[in-house]
Design an enzyme around this catalytic site. Structure first.
Site, PDB file in Angstrom:
ATOM      1  N   ILE A 196     -10.032 -11.760  -0.852  1.00  0.00           N
ATOM      2  CA  ILE A 196     -10.400 -11.005   0.327  1.00  0.00           C
ATOM      3  C   ILE A 196      -9.165 -10.339   0.935  1.00  0.00           C
ATOM      4  CG2 ILE A 196     -12.378 -12.424   0.941  1.00  0.00           C
ATOM      5  CD1 ILE A 196     -10.646 -13.879   3.006  1.00  0.00           C
ATOM      6  N   CYS A 210      -8.235  -2.383   4.950  1.00  0.00           N
ATOM      7  CA  CYS A 210      -7.178  -2.737   5.905  1.00  0.00           C
ATOM      8  C   CYS A 210      -7.734  -2.643   7.329  1.00  0.00           C
ATOM      9  CB  CYS A 210      -5.976  -1.820   5.767  1.00  0.00           C
ATOM     10  SG  CYS A 210      -4.710  -2.201   6.997  1.00  0.00           S
ATOM     11  N   GLY A 242      -0.180 -14.389  -1.262  1.00  0.00           N
ATOM     12  CA  GLY A 242       0.173 -13.474  -0.177  1.00  0.00           C
ATOM     13  C   GLY A 242       1.045 -14.113   0.876  1.00  0.00           C
ATOM     14  N   SER A 301      -0.388  -6.747  12.135  1.00  0.00           N
ATOM     15  CA  SER A 301      -0.929  -5.406  12.395  1.00  0.00           C
ATOM     16  C   SER A 301       0.136  -4.382  12.034  1.00  0.00           C
ATOM     17  CB  SER A 301      -1.351  -5.255  13.848  1.00  0.00           C
ATOM     18  OG  SER A 301      -0.244  -5.463  14.696  1.00  0.00           O
ATOM     19  N   GLY A 342       0.803  -1.226   0.000  1.00  0.00           N
ATOM     20  CA  GLY A 342       0.000   0.000   0.000  1.00  0.00           C
ATOM     21  C   GLY A 342       0.833   1.272   0.000  1.00  0.00           C
ATOM     22  N   ASN A 346      -1.416  -0.558  -5.058  1.00  0.00           N
ATOM     23  CA  ASN A 346      -2.399  -0.505  -3.987  1.00  0.00           C
ATOM     24  C   ASN A 346      -2.286   0.858  -3.315  1.00  0.00           C
ATOM     25  OD1 ASN A 346      -3.064  -0.913  -0.952  1.00  0.00           O
ATOM     26  ND2 ASN A 346      -3.962  -2.726  -1.910  1.00  0.00           N
TER      27      ASN A 346
END
Lengths: 257, 303
Positions: free
Chosen positions: B192, B131, B266, B72, B48, B101
């Site tokens: 997802i 996110c 991923g 996280s 991102g 992204n």
């Protein structure tokens, strides 16, 4: 292109409570590795998905071996503890940056706590000049004889006083007050902070090896962040223990969290 | 090799094969590019990118779970300017498409990064409104249909490349969110993102993650992801990039049969640095084994 190695286990011994001493044959890693680097060890089990980063305790380039002394702390390391000579394990490395060895320093102080002691052994082998090694443990200090065999002055501290000085390694350092011009350390964060304070009093930038939970080990996932404020920079940033570290300068780590 | 066609088309962008990377697991390709030939991937979806640098969350940011993991990280990234200067030129050395992204804390920030990148040499945008690790923006936008439609339609004003919208699974009805994204102008959907999860260290009596809650990913989430791709593919008419626990070619084929055009790898990268290439090869092997000449023969074949 880099690849994952299949290493054969030469020996795997239980040397202290929950602590194992594993020697693996992996010439391609032994050829490149430096003191203070680590390797990723894969469990090969889908339920334990992530590789375990384990510090390098010994490097024998001629024999092509890497030694790891690790503690069983969870399911992955428990699997490793059950491996036997002749078994194979997938490993990736060497990873991270090791310690910077200064040729000019003559009074080296090495401070290790708990399972932070092993990487200091390979470092001690490579350091020239006087080596003063402080080993801290809750109760059973490890690798003491091996540091002595390298000609180091070894000082031991245990939390319960069962061996050597009763207290922590940095308290013992302060009590001995050794001559020092280089400081190397690895251990729990609380100990490294105490090392950083002592180093600051001595006007020395200690090299501290940090630990953080990792996923990839190669800098892609940005999971293993540590707050670092580089000299001359106005603000801290989150650097990666795996790629930017694990060794950082004690004066650049943001300790107060 | 010659008699199978693995190529796909997402909104006019031709990919040599359906395999890309899940944002945040592959950086901008540099690290895993030392293990795999990036030329062999259909596309690289980068971590991102925000308009300005983000520091991310405190550590620990990673916790392993049975067959998966929590993270996280909180979208730590060096910002759009750094990305354009360093990462686009790096990726353009390879014959692979670039999916960027983009993330923000507010509609203004999403629009700002989209505008900054609007003339950049990239192929597709992926809008991250899912996110779970940032307090403002992220999932806050991705779980309410009205907000989804609004943010997508605003960002769409600035994107000169096709816009993929990445959906959160942390909703009651994924098809409602998918429809909202499409009516806002999404050209494609990806799903997802991670499921919200938590782990507690019972010895320390504390959450393992400093952020307490994180995003759950890995092989363990795959059935949820396949189900959602299946439902969304029946609900909307745009191409879907499916992801969630893909570790090998067979996993990828499941997503394609559920209705995905593209597939992303991923968490599997962390467990196996060669996962992307193994997925590419696994898809080819499946096609040869069953005499499939083009992936369209099996795409969305489940009723």
């Amino acid at each position: 292109m880099k690849s994952v190695s299949i290493a054969e286990i030469i020996k795997n011994e239980n040397i202290s409570e929950n602590i194992y001493d594993m020697l693996i044959s992996v010439p391609e890693i032994a050829k490149e590795a430096k003191a203070g680097q680590f390797i990723n060890v894969y469990t090969g089990k889908g339920e334990c998905l992530l590789p375990r980063p384990i510090s390098i305790c010994g490097i024998d380039e001629k024999k092509g071996t890497i030694r790891m002394v690790f503690q069983v702390v969870g399911k992955g390391t428990e699997l490793f503890s059950a491996l036997k000579a002749g078994d194979t394990v997938k490993v990736l490395g060497p990873l991270g940056n090791g310690y910077d060895i200064s040729e000019e320093c003559t009074n080296n102080v090495l401070i290790g706590g708990g399972i932070g002691v092993p990487p200091l052994l390979e470092l001690a082998k490579r350091l020239k000049g006087k080596k003063q090694v402080f080993i801290g443990a809750r109760t059973n200090p490890i690798l003491v004889k091996e540091f002595k065999a390298l000609g180091a002055d070894v000082y031991v501290a245990t939390d319960d006083g069962s061996e050597g000085f009763k207290g922590n390694a940095v308290e013992l350092v302060r009590k001995i007050n050794p001559d020092v011009d280089a400081i190397y350390s690895c251990g729990p964060k609380i100990m490294l902070k105490a090392v950083a304070d002592w180093a600051e009093e001595k006007g020395i930038k200690a090299q501290v090896s940090m630990e953080e939970r990792m996923a990839c080990g190669i800098g892609a996932c940005v999971g293993c962040a540590v707050k670092i404020k580089k000299e001359g920079e106005s603000d801290w940033s989150n650097l990666k223990v795996c790629k930017d570290g694990p060794v950082f300068l004690s004066n650049e780590v943001v300790w107060n969290e | 090799m010659s008699n199978i066609n693995t190529s796909i088309n997402i909104c006019g962008v031709e990919m040599k094969n359906p395999v890309t990377t899940a944002s945040g697991t592959f950086g901008s390709g540099r690290e895993y590019g030392e293990f795999v030939d990036l030329n062999r991937l259909g596309a690289v979806t980068v971590k991102g990118v925000a308009a300005h640098p983000w520091k991310g969350n405190n550590s620990p940011r990673i916790a392993e779970t049975y067959g998966g993991m929590l993270n996280s990280v909180g979208l730590q990234n060096p910002g759009a300017d750094y990305f354009m200067e360093n990462d686009i030129p790096f990726l353009r050395q390879f014959d692979t498409k670039i999916i960027v992204n983009i993330c923000g804390h507010s509609i203004e920030e999403y629009c700002e990064v989209a505008e900054k990148l609007s003339d950049a040499d990239i192929d597709l945008f992926e809008l991250n409104i899912s996110c779970p690790n940032v307090s403002e923006g992220g999932i806050a936008f991705g779980t309410q249909p009205v907000m989804v439609e609004k943010v997508v339609s605003e960002v769409k004003k600035y994107t000169k490349r096709p816009l993929i919208v990445k959906l959160s699974p942390n909703v009651t009805d994924i098809t409602e969110i998918a429809r909202a994204a499409v009516s806002g102008g999404a050209d494609a959907l990806s799903l997802i993102n991670t499921l919200m999860g938590m782990r507690i260290d019972i010895h320390r009596r504390k959450p393992v993650l400093a952020n307490k809650i994180g995003g759950f990913s890995g092989p363990a989430v795959k059935p949820v992801a396949v189900r959602m791709v299946y439902q969304v593919s029946k609900a909307v008419d745009v191409p879907i990039i499916g992801m969630g626990g893909i570790s090998n070619g067979d996993d990828a084929i499941e997503f394609i049969m559920a209705g995905a055009t593209g597939v992303a790898v991923g968490t599997a990268n962390f467990a196996n640095p060669f996962a992307t290439i193994e997925v590419v090869e696994g898809i080819e092997n499946y096609m040869r084994k069953y005499g499939i000449k083009d992936l369209s023969e099996i795409r969305g074949i489940i009723d």
